[in-house]
Write a protein that holds these residues in place. Sequence first.
Motif, PDB file in Angstrom:
ATOM      1  N   ILE A  39       0.875  -1.175   0.000  1.00 28.26           N
ATOM      2  CA  ILE A  39       0.000   0.000   0.000  1.00 28.26           C
ATOM      3  C   ILE A  39       0.914   1.227   0.000  1.00 28.26           C
ATOM      4  CG2 ILE A  39      -1.781   1.253   1.262  1.00 28.26           C
ATOM      5  CD1 ILE A  39      -1.173  -2.305   2.334  1.00 28.26           C
ATOM      6  N   GLN A  41       1.205   5.762   0.067  1.00 31.67           N
ATOM      7  CA  GLN A  41       0.546   6.982   0.520  1.00 31.67           C
ATOM      8  C   GLN A  41       1.384   8.188   0.117  1.00 31.67           C
ATOM      9  OE1 GLN A  41       0.082   7.463   4.844  1.00 31.67           O
ATOM     10  NE2 GLN A  41      -1.933   8.375   4.458  1.00 31.67           N
ATOM     11  N   LYS A  45      -1.707  12.655   1.404  1.00 31.38           N
ATOM     12  CA  LYS A  45      -2.845  12.087   0.675  1.00 31.38           C
ATOM     13  C   LYS A  45      -3.277  10.751   1.268  1.00 31.38           C
ATOM     14  CE  LYS A  45      -1.960  14.518  -3.640  1.00 31.38           C
ATOM     15  NZ  LYS A  45      -1.862  14.413  -5.128  1.00 31.38           N
ATOM     16  N   ALA A  46      -4.239  10.123   0.593  1.00 29.40           N
ATOM     17  CA  ALA A  46      -4.849   8.908   1.114  1.00 29.40           C
ATOM     18  C   ALA A  46      -4.031   7.661   0.799  1.00 29.40           C
ATOM     19  CB  ALA A  46      -6.256   8.764   0.543  1.00 29.40           C
ATOM     20  N   LEU A  47      -4.381   6.599   1.481  1.00 23.48           N
ATOM     21  CA  LEU A  47      -3.795   5.297   1.210  1.00 23.48           C
ATOM     22  C   LEU A  47      -4.276   4.774  -0.145  1.00 23.48           C
ATOM     23  CD1 LEU A  47      -4.457   3.647   4.699  1.00 23.48           C
ATOM     24  CD2 LEU A  47      -2.288   4.591   3.887  1.00 23.48           C
ATOM     25  N   TRP A  49      -4.102   1.074  -2.305  1.00 25.95           N
ATOM     26  CA  TRP A  49      -3.681  -0.309  -2.375  1.00 25.95           C
ATOM     27  C   TRP A  49      -3.010  -0.586  -3.715  1.00 25.95           C
ATOM     28  CZ3 TRP A  49      -5.516  -4.274  -5.669  1.00 25.95           C
ATOM     29  CH2 TRP A  49      -4.997  -5.541  -5.376  1.00 25.95           C
ATOM     30  N   LEU A  52      -1.115  -7.549  -3.876  1.00 28.57           N
ATOM     31  CA  LEU A  52      -1.276  -8.521  -2.797  1.00 28.57           C
ATOM     32  C   LEU A  52      -0.857  -9.881  -3.318  1.00 28.57           C
ATOM     33  CD1 LEU A  52      -2.468  -9.302   0.014  1.00 28.57           C
ATOM     34  CD2 LEU A  52      -4.721  -9.324  -1.072  1.00 28.57           C
ATOM     35  N   TYR A  96       4.175   1.040   2.027  1.00 33.78           N
ATOM     36  CA  TYR A  96       4.029   0.133   3.148  1.00 33.78           C
ATOM     37  C   TYR A  96       3.802  -1.294   2.657  1.00 33.78           C
ATOM     38  CZ  TYR A  96       2.742   4.282   6.010  1.00 33.78           C
ATOM     39  OH  TYR A  96       2.709   5.485   6.681  1.00 33.78           O
ATOM     40  N   PHE A 109      -5.444  -6.040   6.871  1.00 38.60           N
ATOM     41  CA  PHE A 109      -4.018  -5.744   6.805  1.00 38.60           C
ATOM     42  C   PHE A 109      -3.548  -5.389   8.224  1.00 38.60           C
ATOM     43  CE2 PHE A 109      -3.391  -6.225   2.416  1.00 38.60           C
ATOM     44  CZ  PHE A 109      -4.458  -5.669   1.731  1.00 38.60           C
ATOM     45  N   TRP A 112       1.197  -3.542   9.906  1.00 35.52           N
ATOM     46  CA  TRP A 112       1.890  -2.889   8.794  1.00 35.52           C
ATOM     47  C   TRP A 112       3.355  -2.684   9.144  1.00 35.52           C
ATOM     48  CZ3 TRP A 112      -1.093   0.506   5.049  1.00 35.52           C
ATOM     49  CH2 TRP A 112      -2.458   0.179   5.052  1.00 35.52           C
ATOM     50  N   GLY A 113       4.174  -2.574   8.105  1.00 36.13           N
ATOM     51  CA  GLY A 113       5.534  -2.148   8.326  1.00 36.13           C
ATOM     52  C   GLY A 113       5.576  -0.655   8.619  1.00 36.13           C
ATOM     53  N   GLN A 114       6.750  -0.152   8.909  1.00 33.38           N
ATOM     54  CA  GLN A 114       6.901   1.265   9.249  1.00 33.38           C
ATOM     55  C   GLN A 114       6.805   2.168   8.026  1.00 33.38           C
ATOM     56  OE1 GLN A 114      10.831   1.020  10.992  1.00 33.38           O
ATOM     57  NE2 GLN A 114      11.853   1.467   9.053  1.00 33.38           N
TER      58      GLN A 114
ATOM     59  N   TYR B  35      -9.093   1.435   9.545  1.00 30.78           N
ATOM     60  CA  TYR B  35      -7.731   1.675  10.020  1.00 30.78           C
ATOM     61  C   TYR B  35      -7.638   3.084  10.593  1.00 30.78           C
ATOM     62  CZ  TYR B  35      -6.908  -2.370   7.081  1.00 30.78           C
ATOM     63  OH  TYR B  35      -6.976  -3.625   6.510  1.00 30.78           O
ATOM     64  N   ALA B  42       2.343   4.363  10.860  1.00 25.90           N
ATOM     65  CA  ALA B  42       1.659   3.435   9.962  1.00 25.90           C
ATOM     66  C   ALA B  42       0.220   3.220  10.440  1.00 25.90           C
ATOM     67  CB  ALA B  42       2.401   2.106   9.923  1.00 25.90           C
ATOM     68  N   PRO B  43      -0.672   2.888   9.525  1.00 21.88           N
ATOM     69  CA  PRO B  43      -2.059   2.593   9.913  1.00 21.88           C
ATOM     70  C   PRO B  43      -2.140   1.398  10.861  1.00 21.88           C
ATOM     71  CG  PRO B  43      -1.912   3.023   7.569  1.00 21.88           C
ATOM     72  CD  PRO B  43      -0.500   2.892   8.071  1.00 21.88           C
ATOM     73  N   TYR B  86      -9.439   5.297   7.752  1.00 15.74           N
ATOM     74  CA  TYR B  86      -9.648   4.793   6.400  1.00 15.74           C
ATOM     75  C   TYR B  86     -10.467   3.503   6.436  1.00 15.74           C
ATOM     76  CZ  TYR B  86      -5.869   7.933   4.952  1.00 15.74           C
ATOM     77  OH  TYR B  86      -5.085   9.035   4.708  1.00 15.74           O
ATOM     78  N   GLU B  97      -8.447  -4.932  -3.926  1.00 11.77           N
ATOM     79  CA  GLU B  97      -8.767  -4.188  -2.717  1.00 11.77           C
ATOM     80  C   GLU B  97      -8.839  -2.689  -3.023  1.00 11.77           C
ATOM     81  OE1 GLU B  97      -9.270  -6.022   0.040  1.00 11.77           O
ATOM     82  OE2 GLU B  97      -8.722  -7.822  -1.089  1.00 11.77           O
ATOM     83  N   PHE B  99      -9.134   1.319  -0.844  1.00 10.73           N
ATOM     84  CA  PHE B  99      -9.251   2.132   0.362  1.00 10.73           C
ATOM     85  C   PHE B  99     -10.150   3.336   0.070  1.00 10.73           C
ATOM     86  CE2 PHE B  99      -6.320   0.475   3.507  1.00 10.73           C
ATOM     87  CZ  PHE B  99      -5.459  -0.318   2.761  1.00 10.73           C
ATOM     88  N   GLY B 101     -11.153   7.369   0.781  1.00 12.17           N
ATOM     89  CA  GLY B 101     -10.323   8.554   0.725  1.00 12.17           C
ATOM     90  C   GLY B 101      -9.858   9.074   2.074  1.00 12.17           C
TER      91      GLY B 101
END
Lengths: 122, 108
Positions: A39, A41, A45-47, A49, A52, A96, A109, A112-114, B35, B42-43, B86, B97, B99, B101
Motif C-alpha cells: 500500500i 501513501q 494524501k490517502a492510502l 492499495w 497482494l 508500506y 491488513f 503494517w511495516g513502518q 484503520y 503506519a495505519p 480509512y 482491494e 481504500f 479517501g
Amino acid sequence: QITLKESGPTLVKPTQTLTLTCTFSGFSLSTSGVGVGWIRQPPGKALEWLALIYWNDDKRYSPSLKSRLTITKDTSKNQVVLTMTNMDPVDTATYYCAHRGSAGTTGGFDPWGQGTLVTVSS
Amino acid sequence: SYELTQPPSVSVSPGQTARITCSGDALPKQYAYWYQQKPGQAPVLVIYKDSERPSGIPERFSGSSSGTTVTLTISGVQAEDEADYYCQSADSSGTYEVFGGGTKLTVL
C-alpha cells in the motif's frame, strides 16, 4: 509477534524501475490463507492499495497500476518483492507492506511495516 | 473502477460520539475494515469484518453495516482518537482491494 520492514531506494529517477523488499517475521507465507500486501501513501494524501500476494502464489494488482507492477515472494527468505516500472514524480510516496490475515483471523491488513519514503526526482 | 466514499472530515467534542461512514456498492457482499492512522505513523487496524474489534483496541471503537454503507463509531471520544481513519474493502468479485479517501477526525 508479527513484524514487517520495507527496504529499497529512497530516491529514484523518472522512468527507472523501483524495487522494494518487504522482510517479515512471525508468520510464514506458506500458511494457508495468509498474504502480504503493498500500500502506498503520497505525502498528505490517502492510502492506495497496490498489490497482494497469497500463500498459494495468487497475485492481485490494482487495476490502474497493473501494467507497471510485479509482486513476488521468496518463502524461504520470508520476503516479498514489489517492482514498479516507469516511475514518475507522482509516484512519490511512502510505501508500506502489510500482513494479510487469513479468513479465520482478522482478514485485514494487520500489522503494517513502518513504511519507506520513495522520492521520484531527476 | 470501484470506489469507497468517506466524508473528508468529522469533528466532535471530547466525550461525544463520532460516526464515520464509508459507502460503496459492493459493501453488502464484501467485508469492510477500518484503520486508524496518526501523523507520522503506519495505519493500525481497529475494526475487521465490518464489526469485529481486534484485541487491544478499546471497546469505544465499534463498527456496523447497513446496505451499501458501513459506519465506524467511536463512543466517548478521547483526545488520543484524533487521527485519520480509512475504510478498506474489495470489489464485488473480490478481485482487488480498495481504500476510501480517508476521514480526518478532529477532537475539539
